[in-house]
Each structure stands twice: as structure tokens, then as C-alpha cells.
Design a protein around this motif. Structure first.
Motif, short mmCIF file in Angstrom:
data_model
loop_
_atom_site.label_atom_id
_atom_site.label_comp_id
_atom_site.label_asym_id
_atom_site.label_seq_id
_atom_site.Cartn_x
_atom_site.Cartn_y
_atom_site.Cartn_z
N ARG A 77 0.86 -1.18 0.00
CA ARG A 77 0.00 0.00 0.00
C ARG A 77 0.90 1.24 0.00
O ARG A 77 1.93 1.26 0.66
CB ARG A 77 -0.90 0.03 1.23
N ALA A 78 0.49 2.25 -0.74
CA ALA A 78 1.32 3.44 -0.87
C ALA A 78 0.59 4.66 -0.35
O ALA A 78 -0.61 4.81 -0.55
CB ALA A 78 1.70 3.66 -2.33
N ARG A 79 1.32 5.53 0.31
CA ARG A 79 0.83 6.85 0.72
C ARG A 79 1.52 7.87 -0.17
O ARG A 79 2.75 8.04 -0.12
CB ARG A 79 1.15 7.12 2.18
N LEU A 80 0.73 8.57 -1.01
CA LEU A 80 1.31 9.53 -1.94
C LEU A 80 1.90 10.72 -1.20
O LEU A 80 1.42 11.14 -0.14
CB LEU A 80 0.26 10.03 -2.93
N GLY A 81 2.94 11.28 -1.81
CA GLY A 81 3.57 12.49 -1.31
C GLY A 81 3.72 13.50 -2.43
O GLY A 81 2.75 13.85 -3.10
N ALA A 82 4.94 13.95 -2.66
CA ALA A 82 5.19 14.98 -3.67
C ALA A 82 5.01 14.41 -5.07
O ALA A 82 5.35 13.26 -5.35
CB ALA A 82 6.61 15.53 -3.52
N VAL A 98 3.61 9.29 -18.54
CA VAL A 98 3.58 8.64 -17.23
C VAL A 98 3.83 9.70 -16.17
O VAL A 98 4.85 10.41 -16.21
CB VAL A 98 4.64 7.53 -17.09
N ARG A 99 2.90 9.84 -15.24
CA ARG A 99 3.06 10.79 -14.13
C ARG A 99 3.47 10.02 -12.88
O ARG A 99 2.91 8.96 -12.57
CB ARG A 99 1.77 11.56 -13.88
N TYR A 100 4.45 10.58 -12.15
CA TYR A 100 5.02 9.90 -10.99
C TYR A 100 4.83 10.71 -9.71
O TYR A 100 4.80 11.95 -9.73
CB TYR A 100 6.52 9.67 -11.19
N TRP A 101 4.75 9.98 -8.61
CA TRP A 101 4.73 10.55 -7.27
C TRP A 101 5.80 9.88 -6.41
O TRP A 101 6.20 8.75 -6.68
CB TRP A 101 3.38 10.30 -6.59
N ALA A 102 6.25 10.59 -5.39
CA ALA A 102 6.91 9.92 -4.28
C ALA A 102 5.81 9.23 -3.47
O ALA A 102 4.74 9.80 -3.27
CB ALA A 102 7.66 10.92 -3.41
N ALA A 103 6.07 8.02 -2.98
CA ALA A 103 5.04 7.28 -2.26
C ALA A 103 5.71 6.41 -1.19
O ALA A 103 6.60 5.62 -1.50
CB ALA A 103 4.22 6.42 -3.21
N GLN A 104 5.27 6.59 0.03
CA GLN A 104 5.83 5.81 1.13
C GLN A 104 5.10 4.48 1.27
O GLN A 104 3.87 4.43 1.29
CB GLN A 104 5.74 6.57 2.45
N ALA A 105 5.86 3.40 1.36
CA ALA A 105 5.27 2.08 1.58
C ALA A 105 4.67 2.02 2.97
O ALA A 105 5.29 2.43 3.95
CB ALA A 105 6.33 1.00 1.41
N GLN A 106 3.45 1.51 3.06
CA GLN A 106 2.72 1.46 4.32
C GLN A 106 2.63 0.02 4.83
O GLN A 106 2.62 -0.93 4.05
CB GLN A 106 1.29 2.00 4.12
N PRO A 107 2.57 -0.15 6.14
CA PRO A 107 2.40 -1.50 6.69
C PRO A 107 1.02 -2.04 6.39
O PRO A 107 0.08 -1.29 6.10
CB PRO A 107 2.61 -1.30 8.19
N GLY A 108 0.89 -3.34 6.45
CA GLY A 108 -0.42 -3.96 6.33
C GLY A 108 -0.71 -4.61 5.01
O GLY A 108 -1.70 -5.34 4.88
N GLY A 109 0.08 -4.39 4.01
CA GLY A 109 -0.14 -5.04 2.72
C GLY A 109 0.44 -6.44 2.70
O GLY A 109 1.17 -6.85 3.61
N PRO A 110 0.16 -7.20 1.66
CA PRO A 110 0.67 -8.57 1.57
C PRO A 110 2.16 -8.64 1.32
O PRO A 110 2.79 -9.68 1.55
CB PRO A 110 -0.12 -9.17 0.40
N GLY A 111 2.77 -7.55 0.85
CA GLY A 111 4.16 -7.61 0.44
C GLY A 111 4.30 -8.22 -0.94
O GLY A 111 3.32 -8.65 -1.56
#
Length: 317
Positions: A77-82, A98-111
Motif C-alpha cells: 500500500r502506498a501513501r502519496l507524497g510529492a 507517465v506521471r510519478y509521485w513519491a510514495a511511502q510504503a505502508q504497513p499492512g499489505g501482503p508484500g
């Protein structure tokens, strides 16, 4: 200012992210020894290493596609940033964006689980990732990511959705509710704002502001904290105190949402931008800070400075 253009001028639209996580024992502040790790994926169909990305589904927004594609290709799961800008290149179907974001990986996903699209994922420091990536265009996106430290705090500054006609409203203007169009905008905003992982909700007193955040509050099971200084009336009477309150919200670790009005948001964004050498980045071509109804400013801060300011002109941006 990194507002999405009205016309994307592309035959194929796609979205992706530099997915990152703090290196063990670090906070991801810099680009050296304490830099975060970023995810690169191998695609067996092309035998290449790339940043996670993919085409939009019908009716899907670019930010939503970025989060979905990250989940499908990495299992996180990703949390979008800049926002990190666009890449453009030719494919058999035509011109691709293709548009890109910085995105922090969040806990709780299957991996990560190998699949037919991506059969390997590697978490690497940015320098290692740059060497692993196949395409220069991906390395350019990675460079944009490493140019600024990831934020400690983010403020989603939302202008309320469309309200009923002022001339046909006989009561207190602060009680004027959203129109049908405004309620639809509020529903769309809930979808957009959730992509940034909001943790706290705040609103100026007018009903149209709290109603704008109501669908998001319901989705999150969160309460909305009223901010008397951050409506047009309170801000006009006490602008210094209002700006100080915005700074307090912006300094809270994690992600905060504030819904306010057109008489507040441009002034706040302009002052914060000027303090952080982003003054030229927060105005449009006419030199004005934009703030359409239903729009959102995403403001990221670290070490007391505004690090990025991205404008989303509509909930479907």
C-alpha cells in the motif's frame, strides 16, 4: 507550481511512483548514508528493471492509478507524497505520458509476491537503484525524488466544494450548505485525499467546509475539529494568529487535512511559499495563487521549511 495541465496531449496515460521506505534505523531524510530505500521491479515481458507504474483504467484518475499500480506490482500500500513530474515517450499505441509521485510504503499489505507482470522486487538505496534501472527516463524521476528530503509532515489544504447559490439563501451565510454538485465533489475529494493517508481532519466553521470533509470523515471513522481562526471571518480579524495556527497544523507529524475558504487559502499558501523560497512555484501564469472550489494544495514540510507545494485543481486531478 506543479499543477496538472488541462490537456495532457498523450495517446496513452499511465501513472507510477518512487516507492520508498526508511532504511533500517533511519528516517529517510537525506540522499547519502541515511537515504531511504526505493523499490525497483523486474518485468519479465520486457526483461527490464523499472519503477512501478501502469496504464489508467477507464475513468480512473492519475493519482488513483499510481496507488493501484504500486499495489499490483509490489504488493505494498502506498501513501502519496510529492508529485515528481512526467515522462513522455513513444509506444506502438502512440505518445505515452507517465506521471510519478513519491510514495511511502505502508504497513499492512501482503508484500511482494512474484507475478506475470513483475517477477522480482529489490529495495535499494537511490544510487544502487539508479544503476539497476534500465531506462534513463526512470533515473531522471529518481533524481527528482532524491533532490528533496521526504517530509516529516504534510498538510492537505482543501477549498470547500461548491455551495448553494448565495443570492437564493436567506439564512446565515455560514450555514449555507453544499449544492448537489458540491456533494458530488465532496465524495470525489474523499477518494483523492485518502490516497495521501490522512490522519487528522480540521475545518473552518462554515457548514460548506465541514460538509466537504464529511464523506472522508465517514470513510476514516474520524471526527472533524473546528478551526475558528481559519474561516474567512476569523482569519480576517486575526490573520497573524490564523497563519500561526496553519503552521501548527503543518508541523504535526504525518498527514493533516484542513478545509477552508477562498479568502484564506491563497494568502496562507503565498506566505508559506515566500518563507520557503517557493514563492514562484505557488502562483499561476497571472501571478495569483489558485484556489478553485474543490481544489487541494498538498504542502510538505521538513526541518521547518516547506519542501513542496502541489496543486490539484479538482478532485479528479
Amino acid at each position: 507550481m506543479t499543477e496538472a495541465p488541462a490537456g495532457l496531449d498523450a495517446d496513452v496515460l499511465a501513472a507510477g511512483a518512487v516507492l520508498w521506505r526508511p532504511a533500517e534505523g533511519r528516517d529517510g531524510a537525506g540522499s547519502g548514508a541515511d537515504a531511504p530505500e526505493v523499490a525497483v521491479v523486474h518485468r519479465p515481458r520486457y526483461d527490464d528493471w523499472s519503477l512501478p507504474k501502469g496504464k489508467l483504467d477507464p475513468g480512473e484518475s492519475l493519482p488513483a492509478a499510481a496507488v493501484r499500480e504500486v499495489a499490483e506490482e509490489t504488493g505494498y500500500r502506498a501513501r502519496l507524497g510529492a508529485r515528481l513530474g512526467d515522462t513522455r515517450y513513444d509506444v506502438p499505441e502512440g505518445r505515452k505520458l507517465v506521471r510519478y509521485w513519491a510514495a511511502q510504503a505502508q504497513p499492512g499489505g501482503p508484500g511482494f509476491v512474484p507475478n506475470h507482470e513483475t517477477d522480482e522486487l529489490r529495495w535499494l538505496r537511490p544510487g544502487e537503484a539508479a544503476r539497476q534501472l534500465t531506462y534513463d527516463r526512470d533515473r531522471e524521476v529518481l533524481d527528482r525524488f532524491t533532490e528533496q528530503p521526504v517530509p516529516e509532515s504534510t498538510l492537505l489544504l482543501v477549498r470547500h466544494a461548491k455551495a448553494g447559490n448565495r443570492r437564493s439563501w436567506n439564512g446565515d451565510d455560514a450555514q449555507r450548505p453544499l449544492s448537489g454538485t458540491g456533494r458530488a465533489q465532496a465524495d470525489q475529494l474523499a477518494g483523492l485525499l485518502q490516497l495521501f493517508g490522512p490522519e487528522r481532519l480540521h475545518s473552518a466553521p462554515p457548514v460548506r467546509c465541514t460538509q466537504t470533509l464529511a464523506p472522508l470523515a465517514e470513510e476514516l471513522g474520524a471526527r472533524i475539529t473546528e478551526e475558528p481562526l481559519l474561516g474567512e471571518e476569523g482569519f480576517a480579524q486575526h490573520p497573524a494568529a490564523g497563519l500561526a495556527r496553519v503552521r501548527e497544523l503543518l508541523d504535526q507529524p504525518g498527514v493533516t487535512v484542513l478545509c477552508s475558504q477562498g479568502g484564506v487559502i491563497p494568502d496562507v499558501v503565498e506566505k508559506l511559499g515566500r518563507e520557503s523560497s517557493l514563492a514562484e512555484h505557488v502562483v499561476d501564469d497571472s501571478g495569483v495563487v489558485p484556489s478553485r472550489k474543490g481544489s487541494t494544495w498538498v504542502l510538505g514540510r521538513r526541518d521547518g521549511r516547506l519542501r513542496f507545494a502541489d496543486y490539484y485543481r479538482s478532485p479528479s486531478a
